[in-house]
Motif scaffolding. Structure first.
Motif, PDB file in Angstrom:
ATOM      1  N   GLU A  10       5.998  -1.993   1.753  1.00 20.54           N
ATOM      2  CA  GLU A  10       5.345  -0.680   1.873  1.00 20.54           C
ATOM      3  C   GLU A  10       5.769   0.239   0.723  1.00 20.54           C
ATOM      4  O   GLU A  10       4.938   0.971   0.170  1.00 20.54           O
ATOM      5  CB  GLU A  10       5.672  -0.040   3.230  1.00 20.54           C
ATOM      6  CG  GLU A  10       4.882   1.209   3.514  1.00 20.54           C
ATOM      7  CD  GLU A  10       3.360   1.022   3.520  1.00 20.54           C
ATOM      8  OE1 GLU A  10       2.661   1.972   3.108  1.00 20.54           O
ATOM      9  OE2 GLU A  10       2.859  -0.049   3.919  1.00 20.54           O
ATOM     10  N   GLU A  66      -1.602  -7.204  -5.266  1.00 19.73           N
ATOM     11  CA  GLU A  66      -2.582  -6.846  -4.236  1.00 19.73           C
ATOM     12  C   GLU A  66      -3.154  -5.434  -4.435  1.00 19.73           C
ATOM     13  O   GLU A  66      -4.308  -5.184  -4.127  1.00 19.73           O
ATOM     14  CB  GLU A  66      -1.913  -6.956  -2.863  1.00 19.73           C
ATOM     15  CG  GLU A  66      -2.844  -6.684  -1.723  1.00 19.73           C
ATOM     16  CD  GLU A  66      -2.185  -6.905  -0.368  1.00 19.73           C
ATOM     17  OE1 GLU A  66      -2.770  -6.441   0.631  1.00 19.73           O
ATOM     18  OE2 GLU A  66      -1.100  -7.520  -0.290  1.00 19.73           O
ATOM     19  N   TRP A  67      -2.348  -4.519  -4.952  1.00 24.84           N
ATOM     20  CA  TRP A  67      -2.770  -3.115  -5.080  1.00 24.84           C
ATOM     21  C   TRP A  67      -2.936  -2.671  -6.533  1.00 24.84           C
ATOM     22  O   TRP A  67      -3.484  -1.621  -6.794  1.00 24.84           O
ATOM     23  CB  TRP A  67      -1.740  -2.198  -4.407  1.00 24.84           C
ATOM     24  CG  TRP A  67      -1.450  -2.627  -3.023  1.00 24.84           C
ATOM     25  CD1 TRP A  67      -2.243  -2.434  -1.923  1.00 24.84           C
ATOM     26  CD2 TRP A  67      -0.308  -3.361  -2.584  1.00 24.84           C
ATOM     27  NE1 TRP A  67      -1.648  -3.017  -0.827  1.00 24.84           N
ATOM     28  CE2 TRP A  67      -0.458  -3.595  -1.196  1.00 24.84           C
ATOM     29  CE3 TRP A  67       0.838  -3.848  -3.211  1.00 24.84           C
ATOM     30  CZ2 TRP A  67       0.487  -4.266  -0.459  1.00 24.84           C
ATOM     31  CZ3 TRP A  67       1.775  -4.553  -2.462  1.00 24.84           C
ATOM     32  CH2 TRP A  67       1.588  -4.740  -1.102  1.00 24.84           C
ATOM     33  N   ARG A  68      -2.452  -3.454  -7.457  1.00 17.15           N
ATOM     34  CA  ARG A  68      -2.383  -3.028  -8.862  1.00 17.15           C
ATOM     35  C   ARG A  68      -3.763  -3.000  -9.522  1.00 17.15           C
ATOM     36  O   ARG A  68      -4.520  -3.956  -9.437  1.00 17.15           O
ATOM     37  CB  ARG A  68      -1.457  -3.972  -9.638  1.00 17.15           C
ATOM     38  CG  ARG A  68      -1.158  -3.499 -11.030  1.00 17.15           C
ATOM     39  CD  ARG A  68      -0.290  -4.453 -11.792  1.00 17.15           C
ATOM     40  NE  ARG A  68      -1.020  -5.693 -12.019  1.00 17.15           N
ATOM     41  CZ  ARG A  68      -0.540  -6.913 -11.802  1.00 17.15           C
ATOM     42  NH1 ARG A  68       0.657  -7.062 -11.325  1.00 17.15           N
ATOM     43  NH2 ARG A  68      -1.275  -7.958 -12.035  1.00 17.15           N
ATOM     44  N   GLU A  69      -4.042  -1.886 -10.195  1.00 13.93           N
ATOM     45  CA  GLU A  69      -5.272  -1.736 -10.968  1.00 13.93           C
ATOM     46  C   GLU A  69      -4.965  -1.607 -12.458  1.00 13.93           C
ATOM     47  O   GLU A  69      -5.862  -1.398 -13.250  1.00 13.93           O
ATOM     48  CB  GLU A  69      -6.039  -0.497 -10.479  1.00 13.93           C
ATOM     49  CG  GLU A  69      -6.503  -0.636  -9.054  1.00 13.93           C
ATOM     50  CD  GLU A  69      -7.105   0.632  -8.490  1.00 13.93           C
ATOM     51  OE1 GLU A  69      -7.212   1.643  -9.214  1.00 13.93           O
ATOM     52  OE2 GLU A  69      -7.443   0.623  -7.305  1.00 13.93           O
ATOM     53  N   LYS A 120       3.927  -1.016  -2.337  1.00 12.43           N
ATOM     54  CA  LYS A 120       2.527  -0.593  -2.257  1.00 12.43           C
ATOM     55  C   LYS A 120       2.386   0.871  -2.682  1.00 12.43           C
ATOM     56  O   LYS A 120       1.506   1.219  -3.482  1.00 12.43           O
ATOM     57  CB  LYS A 120       2.005  -0.779  -0.824  1.00 12.43           C
ATOM     58  CG  LYS A 120       0.588  -0.298  -0.624  1.00 12.43           C
ATOM     59  CD  LYS A 120       0.157  -0.504   0.827  1.00 12.43           C
ATOM     60  CE  LYS A 120      -1.246   0.035   1.075  1.00 12.43           C
ATOM     61  NZ  LYS A 120      -1.643  -0.151   2.482  1.00 12.43           N
ATOM     62  N   LYS A 121       3.265   1.712  -2.187  1.00 14.64           N
ATOM     63  CA  LYS A 121       3.200   3.146  -2.488  1.00 14.64           C
ATOM     64  C   LYS A 121       3.404   3.399  -3.980  1.00 14.64           C
ATOM     65  O   LYS A 121       2.669   4.186  -4.587  1.00 14.64           O
ATOM     66  CB  LYS A 121       4.245   3.901  -1.667  1.00 14.64           C
ATOM     67  CG  LYS A 121       4.208   5.383  -1.864  1.00 14.64           C
ATOM     68  CD  LYS A 121       5.219   6.078  -0.970  1.00 14.64           C
ATOM     69  CE  LYS A 121       5.193   7.573  -1.222  1.00 14.64           C
ATOM     70  NZ  LYS A 121       6.184   8.283  -0.426  1.00 14.64           N
ATOM     71  N   ASN A 128      -1.311   3.591 -10.129  1.00 17.29           N
ATOM     72  CA  ASN A 128      -2.755   3.466 -10.354  1.00 17.29           C
ATOM     73  C   ASN A 128      -3.378   4.840 -10.588  1.00 17.29           C
ATOM     74  O   ASN A 128      -4.158   5.032 -11.524  1.00 17.29           O
ATOM     75  CB  ASN A 128      -3.452   2.835  -9.140  1.00 17.29           C
ATOM     76  CG  ASN A 128      -3.157   1.373  -8.950  1.00 17.29           C
ATOM     77  OD1 ASN A 128      -2.684   0.691  -9.846  1.00 17.29           O
ATOM     78  ND2 ASN A 128      -3.437   0.889  -7.749  1.00 17.29           N
ATOM     79  N   VAL A 137       2.922   1.320  -6.512  1.00 18.84           N
ATOM     80  CA  VAL A 137       1.803   0.754  -7.279  1.00 18.84           C
ATOM     81  C   VAL A 137       0.575   1.653  -7.181  1.00 18.84           C
ATOM     82  O   VAL A 137      -0.078   1.951  -8.196  1.00 18.84           O
ATOM     83  CB  VAL A 137       1.489  -0.687  -6.819  1.00 18.84           C
ATOM     84  CG1 VAL A 137       0.186  -1.194  -7.421  1.00 18.84           C
ATOM     85  CG2 VAL A 137       2.641  -1.618  -7.168  1.00 18.84           C
ATOM     86  N   ILE A 138       0.255   2.127  -5.988  1.00 18.94           N
ATOM     87  CA  ILE A 138      -0.899   3.010  -5.818  1.00 18.94           C
ATOM     88  C   ILE A 138      -0.683   4.329  -6.572  1.00 18.94           C
ATOM     89  O   ILE A 138      -1.602   4.841  -7.226  1.00 18.94           O
ATOM     90  CB  ILE A 138      -1.205   3.233  -4.328  1.00 18.94           C
ATOM     91  CG1 ILE A 138      -1.753   1.919  -3.734  1.00 18.94           C
ATOM     92  CG2 ILE A 138      -2.180   4.379  -4.119  1.00 18.94           C
ATOM     93  CD1 ILE A 138      -1.889   1.912  -2.229  1.00 18.94           C
ATOM     94  N   THR A 192       3.105  -6.929  -6.718  1.00 24.46           N
ATOM     95  CA  THR A 192       2.307  -5.745  -7.058  1.00 24.46           C
ATOM     96  C   THR A 192       0.813  -6.042  -7.113  1.00 24.46           C
ATOM     97  O   THR A 192      -0.004  -5.133  -7.071  1.00 24.46           O
ATOM     98  CB  THR A 192       2.727  -5.164  -8.420  1.00 24.46           C
ATOM     99  OG1 THR A 192       2.386  -6.084  -9.461  1.00 24.46           O
ATOM    100  CG2 THR A 192       4.207  -4.843  -8.454  1.00 24.46           C
TER     101      THR A 192
END
Length: 113
Positions: free
Chosen positions: A59, A109-112, A62-63, A69, A65-66, A107
């Motif tokens: 979690e 799954e969420w990385r752009e 995820k935070k 982004n 990485v977002i 990273t």
């Protein structure tokens, strides 16, 4: 390595050097904003240390990485291949210090960036 050692070796140190050498991807603003995000990530993991579950560490990943982004988009996509690799290493090392081990890219799954 410890969280404190890692905090002193953020990828943004190298970014600052590259900016000083006229690399136009970086500004003081995007470097400072990245530092704030990475510091917050380390702080979140420190709070878990010793008691962290895999899900709690994920979690936090995820935070961060977002947040990166959003920052990357805000500052016109300054995170390129080299920066992505540096951030990935930082994020995964911090997760490892928190007790999370994985051979997968945590990273992705969420990385752009």
């Amino acid at each position: 390595m410890t969280f404190d050692e890692l905090s002193k070796n953020k990828p943004t140190l190298e970014w600052k050097q590259r900016m000083d050498e006229n690399e136009d991807l970086f500004t003081n603003e995007n470097i400072n904003a990245t530092n704030e995000i990475l510091d917050s990530y380390i702080h979140s993991l420190k709070e878990l240390r010793g008691n962290s579950t895999k899900d709690e560490v994920v979690e936090c990943v995820k935070k961060v990485v977002i947040s990166l982004n959003e920052l990357n988009e805000h500052y016109d996509y300054f995170i390129e291949t080299m920066e992505r690799e540096e951030l990935y290493e930082f994020i995964t090392e911090a997760a490892r210090i928190a007790g999370f081990e994985s051979d997968d890219d945590i990273t992705e799954e969420w990385r752009e960036w």
